[in-house]
Design an enzyme around this catalytic site. Structure first.
Site: not given
Length: 225
Positions: A96, A140, A147, A204, A207
């Site tokens: 990301r 990320h 993910d 999460e 993740h």
């Protein structure tokens, strides 16, 4: 006195360098995941408006999953392990760009944009920061986080008891109010990822970050294209 000042300056410089992170646009250490896993499926949420902001995110110019070479290789090991059990992986997000994280923060700070409340039905927008769901820095961006979820070999979804980026305690890996099947499915994914060298987080279930990530202090900012 001068010697003492120089010593103190050197000490503070050392401390600053030790804890400093850096931004890089060098993508030479990255590969597209499809080059190492040929049967993975993709639903790159931040390339589309199907995410909590309701809009495509900055830096996502193509629906391509990039990871560091080391993490992609480890992910391929997890995929092989899951393949033997009758599953494939479906990827929602990997690398990301920092500009995407900045986009999240700008959205948080915009009082006139609620985005898509379906992703945080029981929280206020400001709670997304307090709860640790959104931060100014993301693993990320270091390129070794993924993910993902499980799907069957025929593409059918596996029931994990909640979906991606649902900001709720339902998303906690150890959430108690799951069916036996949902708990089992989460454990299958978790076990394969841990075996391949990844570690999860408490908030999460989808993740995972490579434990021995190659760029622990570098946050990348090249576009996904």
């Amino acid at each position: 006195m001068k010697k003492i000042l120089l010593t103190l300056m050197a000490f503070f410089c050392l401390i600053t360098c030790t804890f400093a992170s850096q931004i890089s646009c060098d993508k030479s250490g990255f590969v597209p995941v499809y080059t190492v896993i040929d049967d993975a499926a993709y639903d790159m949420r931040y390339f589309s408006p199907n995410n909590f902001t309701g809009k495509r995110i900055n830096g996502y110019n193509a629906p391509i999953a990039y990871m560091t070479k080391e993490s992609a290789k480890a992910l391929s090991q997890a995929a092989e392990d899951l393949r033997k059990k009758g599953y494939r992986i479906l990827i929602w997000d990997t690398y990301r760009p920092q500009k995407a994280v900045d986009n999240f923060v700008d959205w948080i700070n915009n009082p006139n944009d609620d985005g898509d409340k379906d992703f945080y039905p029981d929280l206020k927008k400001s709670d997304l920061v307090k709860g640790g769901y959104i931060a100014t820095k993301s693993s990320h961006t270091r390129g070794s986080t993924v993910d993902l979820t499980l799907i069957k070999k025929n593409g059918a979804f596996v029931d994990m008891g909640g979906t991606f980026d649902l900001f709720s305690e339902i998303s906690h890996p150890d959430y108690k109010k799951l069916t036996r099947e949902q708990k089992k499915n989460r454990k299958i994914l978790h076990a394969a990822m841990i075996k391949a060298g990844f570690e999860g987080i408490d908030s999460e279930w989808w993740h995972f970050t490579l434990k021995n990530e190659p760029y622990p202090d570098t946050y990348f900012n090249f576009n996904i294209e």
